[in-house]
Design an enzyme around this catalytic site. Structure first.
Site, PDB file in Angstrom:
ATOM      1  N   HIS A 273       0.832  -1.199   0.000  1.00  0.00           N
ATOM      2  CA  HIS A 273       0.000   0.000   0.000  1.00  0.00           C
ATOM      3  C   HIS A 273       0.864   1.245   0.000  1.00  0.00           C
ATOM      4  CE1 HIS A 273       0.011   1.389   4.336  1.00  0.00           C
ATOM      5  NE2 HIS A 273       0.334   0.129   4.570  1.00  0.00           N
TER       6      HIS A 273
ATOM      7  N   ASP B 239       6.334   2.400   7.216  1.00  0.00           N
ATOM      8  CA  ASP B 239       4.979   1.939   6.905  1.00  0.00           C
ATOM      9  C   ASP B 239       4.233   3.015   6.145  1.00  0.00           C
ATOM     10  OD1 ASP B 239       2.396   0.984   6.820  1.00  0.00           O
ATOM     11  OD2 ASP B 239       2.090   0.982   8.982  1.00  0.00           O
TER      12      ASP B 239
ATOM     13  N   GLU C 141      -5.202   1.420   2.579  1.00  0.00           N
ATOM     14  CA  GLU C 141      -4.956   0.264   3.438  1.00  0.00           C
ATOM     15  C   GLU C 141      -5.130   0.627   4.894  1.00  0.00           C
ATOM     16  OE1 GLU C 141      -2.431  -2.485   5.972  1.00  0.00           O
ATOM     17  OE2 GLU C 141      -2.397  -0.334   5.767  1.00  0.00           O
ATOM     18  N   GLU C 142      -4.646   1.824   5.236  1.00  0.00           N
ATOM     19  CA  GLU C 142      -4.578   2.182   6.657  1.00  0.00           C
ATOM     20  C   GLU C 142      -5.948   2.242   7.322  1.00  0.00           C
ATOM     21  OE1 GLU C 142      -2.166   1.970   8.406  1.00  0.00           O
ATOM     22  OE2 GLU C 142      -0.329   2.433   7.334  1.00  0.00           O
TER      23      GLU C 142
ATOM     24  N   ASP D 296       4.359  -4.779   3.257  1.00  0.00           N
ATOM     25  CA  ASP D 296       3.826  -3.534   3.830  1.00  0.00           C
ATOM     26  C   ASP D 296       5.038  -2.733   4.265  1.00  0.00           C
ATOM     27  OD1 ASP D 296       2.544  -1.582   5.413  1.00  0.00           O
ATOM     28  OD2 ASP D 296       0.897  -2.913   5.888  1.00  0.00           O
TER      29      ASP D 296
ATOM     30  N   HIS E  23       8.692   4.276  15.616  1.00  0.00           N
ATOM     31  CA  HIS E  23       7.579   5.196  15.906  1.00  0.00           C
ATOM     32  C   HIS E  23       6.448   4.933  14.923  1.00  0.00           C
ATOM     33  CE1 HIS E  23      11.043   7.263  17.786  1.00  0.00           C
ATOM     34  NE2 HIS E  23      10.161   7.774  18.617  1.00  0.00           N
TER      35      HIS E  23
END
Ligand SMILES: *[C@@H]1O[C@H](CO)[C@@H](O)[C@H](O)[C@H]1NC(C)=O
Ligand SMILES: *[C@@H]1O[C@H](CO)[C@@H](O)[C@H](O)[C@H]1NC(C)=O
Ligand SMILES: *[C@@H]1O[C@H](CO)[C@@H](O)[C@H](O)[C@H]1NC(C)=O
Ligand SMILES: *[C@@H]1O[C@H](CO)[C@@H](O)[C@H](O)[C@H]1NC(C)=O
Ligand SMILES: *[C@@H]1O[C@H](CO)[C@@H](O)[C@H](O)[C@H]1NC(C)=O
Ligand SMILES: *[C@@H]1O[C@H](CO)[C@@H](O)[C@H](O)[C@H]1NC(C)=O
Ligand SMILES: *[C@@H]1O[C@H](CO)[C@@H](O)[C@H](O)[C@H]1NC(C)=O
Length: 795
Positions: free
Chosen positions: A411, A422, A459-460, A488, A570
């Site tokens: 994504h 990410d 996606e999130e 991912d 983080h």
């Protein structure tokens, strides 16, 4: 598709006469062949035209003087599999990966908010020789407008409320890290959180697992009308909110406790980012609070694609009705301290509450509360709910075989301007894999199988881009998709980890053993050599979910991450930035390059091996071992749980006291499944043997005159590939799981109350949790039937 009229014979190497077939056998075969000339002709043709002719990789490497080499009729040369691997290993570059990372992390790209990144991605892929397009969906989604969190105390005359503390709800701007000062920074909020303005006493609910809440209820803590303060970790955040909502709570704050950062904490003397590797106290984990284990995708279009104008269902089945806000531990401190002295201490409750209490040294006593009536929190959350477009980028390389397709996805959308880990370490990795495969095409490679690349949006919020796409193309995916590979977060540390459907375990191991490790303590070590080899079961939390759990496509998810003693990641915070990536997580982008090599080589294996590189026996063995887990669950012993995964598997499950049905009958039914699995295993072993035989024959080659042998080989390959392709599909149960019918796979699903972690045989496990053995019996029947179907499919 290559169907030039090249003589088929030419492509098969001339080898020694086959000893195995004596003359009479051969004659018999000839007779059969004459009778079924059509069939043989077809098989032979199929073998050559589909599997061997176009790339002929199995032969050419060993026969560099193969007639096709330098054949004047061919505009391009064909690649041997080894040449293909060499290109896929040589092409990925750290410099390029860094360039892509820099691009993606230089502007906000929240789901549905950055069309130019979709276009840019499409343009790059086309530049590299992959025909690509943008596929759009109109989805129900929220964007943040406003929020506040205040600690209110009654004034001494009890007439008015004073604001004792107002949370900043923002992450510190750091001079060293330009991303943290970006003008288009995205506020801290939860995807799919409800708007609301609520005020009430508050309660510390630990991780907010199902059992944590059960412990609170048992301890007599009044939850109704209160606000929950939960810590992140263990289970998917949306399920913390779901349970709080079910128990009548009115709002949820979720914070990141440094106790969950392992060794690397300020308490232990490590400096916080940007000076050091510890968590920056102002960091906030954004994220979705969708009820992911109920159903991913657009909440308003269950089971069908969100095309413009489609009818929409209410969203409340999978989205919360109470507001929630993510906060930093800096903001949580005054709230938690306000609970000191109120209600029991967490450590008094039970051992699961007395773990990783990372703010004790800051003066937090971890009292549970509730806070007294004159000490309350006001939580205000305003979200704009709209129907907005999402843009998936889809690139396709046509293979020779029309109905065998490998899909590879990552994504693109992020909660923050950065997202260097990410998802955009994965995006950079995917780009490098696409570029490498483009180089192979340039060098004359024609993949056997079609390769589809996907850069998913949304996606999130809830795996939206991939889920809607799978829902749209389900018939084609069901028919043609051989495997789905997901990356991912692809590279945010030195430790390789993977989850996979067992059919894919071996090809994954093989691929990791082809790629040099950046961390060699002994020269020549590969990624596979230094990896612990653990392959997790498929849960949820990324874009493989719709493929694996809804469509029954064997899927795999992999990446390099932290090893637990490196810099704190983080997650979903502004500090997942390009600066953090290049200074702390992957200096020099070496793991980006390595991951791109693993991905490209793996895709090469899946798309270019004549015999689909699956292992059915390993699936059978996995099915058997999962059943062990189910049986272990029936043992009453309160086992000592060693790992966090085990702890949260238990803490995130329903605990029921009322027994329904007969446990004995249920246990009998498990034995029947066991028996079916052993039958499946017998056939699986034979299937793998047929595959191995075919591979061997392809390598050895058959003499030009052995038409029968070739027909037999061709038929075997066609049959083996057909069987491999559809094994996973047999475990799809159309009725779906209890109370979450979108999930169709009877072996793999996200845990109902964990969300990320994979539950095996969810129907059985949930029935045991609910002590409903009647329901367990029902599921034993469904699962046995699926296993028997799988057995039949590979006879
Ligand atoms: C999209 O991302 C690019 C770079 O990653 C950035 O330059 C651009 O400003 C972003 N666009 C929007 C609308 O946020
Ligand atoms: C939230 O509600 C309170 C009353 O309960 C009100 O005083 C306050 O202004 C509201 N906050 C916002 C931002 O609307
Ligand atoms: C791939 O095949 C499809 C269907 O046969 C065709 O429509 C498409 O144009 C082909 N794409 C390329 C790049 O050849
Ligand atoms: C490299 O491998 C060694 C030995 O396995 C290990 O001790 C070390 O921590 C690894 N380094 C990284 C960065 O993973
Ligand atoms: C973990 O990774 C870090 C780098 O991120 C490395 O310095 C450290 O040695 C590794 N530790 C272990 C135990 O592998
Ligand atoms: C399904 O949900 C209903 C209502 O929440 C519940 O009563 C029932 O026990 C659930 N069924 C199963 C099998 O979990
Ligand atoms: C137990 O399972 C049976 C069979 O599936 C179902 O009809 C019943 O509603 C379940 N009972 C509860 C309390 O969930």
């Amino acid at each position: 598709m290559a169907n030039e009229s090249t003589p088929l014979i030419q492509t098969v190497r001339v080898g020694p006469p086959r000893r195995r077939y004596r003359h009479h056998t051969l004659r018999r075969f000839c007779n059969i062949a004459c009778v079924s000339l059509l069939l043989c002709g077809f098989a032979s043709f199929a073998l050559h035209s589909l599997y061997i002719w176009p790339s002929g990789q199995e032969h050419r490497h060993r026969h560099p003087h193969h007639p096709h080499h330098g054949h004047p009729d061919h505009g391009h040369k064909h690649l041997s599999h080894e040449d293909l691997q060499a290109i896929l290993l040589d092409t990925p570059s750290s410099e390029k990966a860094e360039e892509w990372s820099r691009y993606y992390t230089s502007g906000a790209h929240l789901a549905g908010k950055n069309y130019s990144q979709a276009e840019w991605t499409k343009d790059r892929w086309e530049e590299w020789g992959v025909k690509s397009s943008i596929v759009a969906y109109d989805v129900y989604i929220n964007y943040p407008i406003d929020h506040s969190v205040s600690l209110l105390e009654k004034s001494s005359d009890a007439k008015s409320w004073n604001v004792a503390f107002k949370a900043s709800l923002t992450e510190d701007v750091l001079e060293e890290d330009p991303t943290t000062a970006a003008k288009d920074k995205i506020p801290t909020f939860h995807g799919y959180s409800a708007s609301g303005n609520v005020t009430g006493s508050f309660v510390y609910v630990n991780y907010g697992t199902y059992r944590d809440f059960a412990d609170l209820v048992e301890a007599g803590i009044d939850l109704e009308g209160k606000i929950a303060i939960a810590r992140y970790g263990g289970i998917f955040r949306g399920l913390k909110v779901k349970r709080a909502q079910e128990l009548g709570m009115i709002g949820v704050l979720i914070y990141s406790d440094p106790g969950d950062d392992g060794e690397i904490t300020e308490e232990n003397g490590y400096a916080a980012y940007p000076e050091g590797p510890a968590r920056n106290p102002s960091s906030v984990q954004r994220g979705s609070v969708q009820f992911l284990s109920s159903r991913p995708g657009d909440p308003t279009t269950p089971g069908y694609p969100s095309k413009p104008g489609v009818p929409r269902a209410p969203a409340d089945e999978t989205t919360p009705s109470i507001p929630s806000i993510p906060i930093s531990y800096a903001d949580a401190l005054p709230l938690l301290k306000a609970l000191n002295g109120h209600g029991p201490r967490a450590s008094d409750l039970n051992k699961w509450w007395n773990r990783k209490l990372g703010l004790g040294y800051k003066g937090v006593d971890y009292n549970i509360g509730p806070s007294p009536e004159d000490v309350v929190i006001n939580l205000y959350n305003e979200q704009d709910y709209v129907i907005a477009p999402q843009w998936d980028v889809i690139g396709i390389i046509n293979g020779t075989i029309p109905n065998e397709v490998i899909i590879v996805g990552n994504h693109r959308d992020a909660w923050i301007v950065g997202g260097a880990s990410d998802p955009n370490s994965g995006s950079s990795v995917l780009n490098e894999a696409v570029r490498s495969i483009g180089k192979a095409l340039e060098a004359g490679w024609k993949p056997l199988r079609t390769i589809v690349f996907a850069s998913w949006d949304g996606e999130e919020y809830g795996l939206i881009g991939s889920t809607e796409w799978v829902e749209e193309y389900l018939p084609w995916i069901t028919d043609a998709n051989v495997a789905y590979v997901n990356v991912d977060g692809g590279a945010s540390g030195p430790q390789f980890s993977a989850a996979a459907a067992p059919l894919l375990n071996q090809v994954l191991r093989d691929a990791t053993h082809l790629v040099p490790s950046p961390n060699q303590t002994v020269a020549g070590q590969t990624v596979g050599d230094v990896w612990d080899g653990k392959i997790s079961t498929m849960g949820s939390g990324s874009d493989f979910t719709a493929f694996q759990d809804y469509a029954g496509i064997p899927s795999l998810d992999m990446g390099f991450g932290g090893n637990g003693s490196g810099p704190v990641y983080h997650y979903h915070s502004n500090y997942d930035s390009f600066h953090w990536m290049s200074e702390y997580a992957d200096p020099g982008f070496v793991y980006h390059r390595t991951m791109a090599q693993v991905l490209a080589v793996l895709v090469g294996e899946l798309a270019d091996r004549v015999v689909i590189p699956f292992g059915a026996t390993e699936y059978a063995d996995a099915l058997d071992s999962y059943l062990d887990k189910v049986e272990a669950k029936l043992q009453p012993a309160d086992a000592d749980l060693a790992t966090d995964d085990e702890i949260f598997a238990v803490r995130g499950s329903v605990s029921s006291h009322e027994v329904i049905g007969s446990q004995d009958a249920f246990e009998e039914s498990l034995k029947k499944i066991r028996h079916s699995i052993s039958e499946f295993r017998d056939k699986a072993v034979k299937l793998d043997e047929r595959a191995a035989w075919a591979k061997k024959k392809l390598e050895e080659g058959l003499p030009w005159w052995n038409i029968i042998g070739k027909a037999r080989l061709g038929l075997t390959i066609i049959r083996v590939n057909h069987q491999y392709k559809y094994i996973e599909r047999q475990f799809v149960f159309e009725g779906g799981l209890d109370n979450r019918s979108w999930f169709k796979h009877v072996v793999f699903a996200p845990g109902l109350w964990t969300g990320y972690a994979g539950a095996v045989y969810p129907g059985l496990v949930e029935s045991i949790d609910a002590k409903n053995y009647s329901n367990g019996l029902k599921w034993a029947g469904i699962i046995k039937h699926a296993v028997d179907k799988a057995t039949k499919s590979i006879q």
